[in-house]
Every structure is written in structure tokens, then in C-alpha cells.
Design a protein around this motif. Structure first.
Motif, PDB file in Angstrom:
ATOM      1  N   SER A   8       2.296  -1.166  -0.351  1.00  0.00           N
ATOM      2  CA  SER A   8       1.541  -1.487   0.850  1.00  0.00           C
ATOM      3  C   SER A   8       1.612  -2.974   1.085  1.00  0.00           C
ATOM      4  CB  SER A   8       0.086  -1.041   0.715  1.00  0.00           C
ATOM      5  OG  SER A   8      -0.499  -1.653  -0.395  1.00  0.00           O
ATOM      6  N   GLY A  48       0.512   0.981   9.608  1.00  0.00           N
ATOM      7  CA  GLY A  48       0.817   2.281   9.011  1.00  0.00           C
ATOM      8  C   GLY A  48      -0.021   2.547   7.771  1.00  0.00           C
ATOM      9  N   ASP A  49      -0.216   1.519   6.958  1.00  0.00           N
ATOM     10  CA  ASP A  49      -1.032   1.683   5.742  1.00  0.00           C
ATOM     11  C   ASP A  49      -2.475   2.046   6.104  1.00  0.00           C
ATOM     12  OD1 ASP A  49       1.217   1.019   4.315  1.00  0.00           O
ATOM     13  OD2 ASP A  49       0.538  -0.991   3.750  1.00  0.00           O
ATOM     14  N   GLN A  51      -3.534   3.484   8.850  1.00  0.00           N
ATOM     15  CA  GLN A  51      -3.571   4.827   9.420  1.00  0.00           C
ATOM     16  C   GLN A  51      -3.404   5.891   8.333  1.00  0.00           C
ATOM     17  OE1 GLN A  51      -0.478   4.071  12.296  1.00  0.00           O
ATOM     18  NE2 GLN A  51      -1.962   4.008  13.993  1.00  0.00           N
ATOM     19  N   ARG A  52      -2.515   5.614   7.381  1.00  0.00           N
ATOM     20  CA  ARG A  52      -2.347   6.533   6.246  1.00  0.00           C
ATOM     21  C   ARG A  52      -3.651   6.688   5.478  1.00  0.00           C
ATOM     22  NH1 ARG A  52       0.664   3.500   1.907  1.00  0.00           N
ATOM     23  NH2 ARG A  52      -1.441   2.618   1.800  1.00  0.00           N
ATOM     24  N   ALA A  60       0.786   7.086  11.073  1.00  0.00           N
ATOM     25  CA  ALA A  60       1.345   6.243  10.015  1.00  0.00           C
ATOM     26  C   ALA A  60       2.851   6.425   9.932  1.00  0.00           C
ATOM     27  CB  ALA A  60       0.704   6.586   8.668  1.00  0.00           C
ATOM     28  N   CYS A  63       4.615   4.529  12.634  1.00  0.00           N
ATOM     29  CA  CYS A  63       4.676   3.088  12.365  1.00  0.00           C
ATOM     30  C   CYS A  63       5.785   2.757  11.370  1.00  0.00           C
ATOM     31  CB  CYS A  63       3.334   2.592  11.824  1.00  0.00           C
ATOM     32  SG  CYS A  63       2.074   2.375  13.090  1.00  0.00           S
ATOM     33  N   TYR A  64       5.860   3.514  10.298  1.00  0.00           N
ATOM     34  CA  TYR A  64       6.889   3.246   9.292  1.00  0.00           C
ATOM     35  C   TYR A  64       8.290   3.454   9.878  1.00  0.00           C
ATOM     36  CZ  TYR A  64       3.060   3.508   5.853  1.00  0.00           C
ATOM     37  OH  TYR A  64       1.915   3.306   5.131  1.00  0.00           O
ATOM     38  N   ASN A  87       7.033   3.586   1.322  1.00  0.00           N
ATOM     39  CA  ASN A  87       5.809   4.097   1.944  1.00  0.00           C
ATOM     40  C   ASN A  87       6.064   5.365   2.753  1.00  0.00           C
ATOM     41  OD1 ASN A  87       4.517   1.903   0.835  1.00  0.00           O
ATOM     42  ND2 ASN A  87       3.600   1.209   2.750  1.00  0.00           N
ATOM     43  N   LEU A  91       4.621   9.019   1.784  1.00  0.00           N
ATOM     44  CA  LEU A  91       3.763   9.647   2.802  1.00  0.00           C
ATOM     45  C   LEU A  91       4.203  11.083   3.048  1.00  0.00           C
ATOM     46  CD1 LEU A  91       1.526   9.009   5.074  1.00  0.00           C
ATOM     47  CD2 LEU A  91       3.497   8.871   6.604  1.00  0.00           C
TER      48      LEU A  91
END
Length: 283
Positions: A8, A48-49, A51-52, A60, A63-64, A87, A91
Motif C-alpha cells: 500500500s 484504491g487502498d 476503497q479496498r 479499488a 483505480c489500480y 495490490n 485484491l
């Protein structure tokens, strides 16, 4: 159990509205200054982090993937690309999309290993994740390849006496057991047990896990004297740590009772069942 890894952003924005605003700011910036791409990638990863962690998995993922698209079009640091791929892979993996995560894991591993240094260890841990998925798919040869590569890297960097190395030996044992090779499973479980005793001491919960695994392999090999001895050592460790280890104690105890019943030792199974129930009642 198998180790897993995720990354992250070290400077993650603390609130979702601020993270969204930062992404919009950086999106606008790269239109005139493509050199701002690393800042946009970091902002997307941070968003993204968040949201995850909030359980917004689709957002997320978007975003990634946008961050990786930025990396494909513009120049960004290689370590940032490796982190975002890690990530995204984890995920997908941890949200029921294991097969879909595999090619992304493979790319992330390649990225980390190319960077060298401590990133090689990250790659080794990710190989564990990949091996677990291949094992679940019944692709034992591919799982073995990843476990062995992970083991080689970790032993080279940390030496044989480390918990991460013991974990891989344990995972290899579980793989060989599932594939129908109890002799090899026993050897791996013995290696994991020896390392864990040296590193963690002989009363640690992970030592109890290794003893239970070894007991299962011994039973499969018809060495039931050793199987019983290892089960009893495992249970003694866990019983001494009740109530914290109640779940593990119950699971191992039920496996032990099942084995005793299979062996026709009904009185011994009944006696231990009473002991198990009494110990758990007092937790």
C-alpha cells in the motif's frame, strides 16, 4: 499457513474525499506535464487502498487498473508498478477471483525480482499466493515450482533458520500430501517442525501445527505410533494455551479422535473426547 503479501502507498491520503480530489488534481496535471505521471499513479494507488479497505472492491480495482494504464503510457518508477500490480493481484485473489489474479501475480513477481534486493523477498512471498491457487486448481506441478522458487529465494536471503522458510516447507508438505505423496509430505513437515522449534521454541502454536501435520502424514504411512505421539504433543502445546488456542485445540482434538476411531481404539477416543469437552468448557 501460507503467507501472503500486499503493498500500500506509504503516503496514503487519510480521507476518501481528499484522495478523490488528489486524483482529479493529478489527472489534470499530466495533461500538460506528462512527467507528473508518478504522482498520479501514487494518488490512484492511495485512493484504491482506501476503497479496498472500505470494502469498495470494484472501485479499488478500477483505480489500480487505471494506475497500470498510466504506467503503460507514461514513465513511472518500476517499484511503483510492482506495488500496484501486487495490490491488484491480491485484491482479486482475496475476493474470489483467484484464477484471474494469476497473470497479474506473475507480472508482479517478475517486476519485484527484477528490482532485486528486498523486493526479491516480496516476490518469494507472492509465489506462495500463486502456489496456493494452483494447488486449489489441482495443478500440483505448477504449485510445486512456485514453492521451490520461493524456498530458494528465502533461504538465500534469510538463511534456513527463519519462520518464512519453515512456512514454505509446511506449504510444500501440504501440497505433497494433497497430491498423494505422504513420504515427501512427511519430510517437508519434519523440516518445518525442526526450524520452528529452533526459531520459535518448542511450545509455540506453529510448532503444534507442524506436529499435527506430521501426525497426519505418519498416519497415512501407517506409522500410527508416531502419529499418536505427534498428535499428543500438539494437543499438549495447545491445551497449555487455552483459551487463546481453543479453536486450534478443538480442531486438532477432533482429528485425533477420528484417527483413534479409525484404528479401533474406541475407549481411548472416548476418554480423550471427555477431556476435550472438559477443557473447552472451561475456556
Amino acid at each position: 499457513m501460507p503467507e501472503s503479501s500486499s503493498s500500500s502507498a506509504s503516503n496514503a491520503v487519510p480521507t476518501l474525499p481528499a484522495a478523490l480530489k488528489e486524483v482529479e488534481t493529478q489527472r489534470a496535471a499530466i495533461k500538460d506535464y506528462p512527467g507528473k505521471a508518478p504522482a498520479l499513479m501514487r494518488a490512484l494507488q492511495a485512493l484504491g487502498d482506501l476503497q479496498r479497505d472500505a470494502g469498495s472492491i470494484q472501485e479499488a480495482e478500477a483505480c489500480y487498473r487505471e494506475a497500470l494504464d498510466v504506467a503503460a503510457r507514461l514513465q513511472v518508477p518500476a517499484d511503483a508498478v510492482a506495488d500496484v500490480r501486487t495490490n491488484l493481484a491480491t485484491l482479486l485473489d482475496f475476493n474470489g477471483r483467484e484464477e484471474e489474479s494469476l497473470p497479474i501475480y506473475e507480472e508482479a513477481i517478475t517486476n519485484h525480482e527484477a528490482l532485486g534486493g528486498e523486493n526479491e523477498e516480496v516476490g518469494a512471498q507472492l509465489r506462495n499466493n500463486v502456489a496456493m491457487t494452483y494447488k486449489g486448481m489441482g495443478k500440483f506441478a505448477l504449485a510445486e515450482q512456485h514453492y521451490l522458487r520461493s524456498l530458494e529465494t528465502l533461504e538465500n536471503r534469510r538463511g534456513r533458520k527463519s519462520e518464512s522458510v519453515a512456512c514454505v516447507y509446511n506449504n510444500l508438505g501440504s501440497l505433497y500430501y494433497a497430491a498423494g505423496f505422504p513420504d515427501q509430505a512427511k519430510e517437508m513437515f519434519e523440516d518445518a517442525l525442526k526450524i520452528r522449534v529452533e526459531v520459535l521454541g518448542d511450545r509455540h502454536r506453529d510448532v503444534a501445527q507442524s506436529l499435527c501435520n506430521l501426525a497426519t502424514a505418519c498416519h497415512e504411512l501407517k506409522d500410527n505410533v508416531a502419529a499418536q505421539a505427534n498428535f499428543e504433543k500438539s494437543l499438549a502445546i495447545l491445551e497449555a494455551q487455552l483459551p487463546a488456542e481453543a479453536a486450534s485445540y478443538e480442531n486438532v482434538g477432533l482429528d485425533y479422535i477420528s484417527m483413534l476411531e479409525i484404528l479401533g481404539e474406541d475407549s481411548k477416543a472416548a476418554a480423550f473426547k471427555k477431556r476435550l469437552e472438559k477443557a473447552l468448557a472451561g475456556r
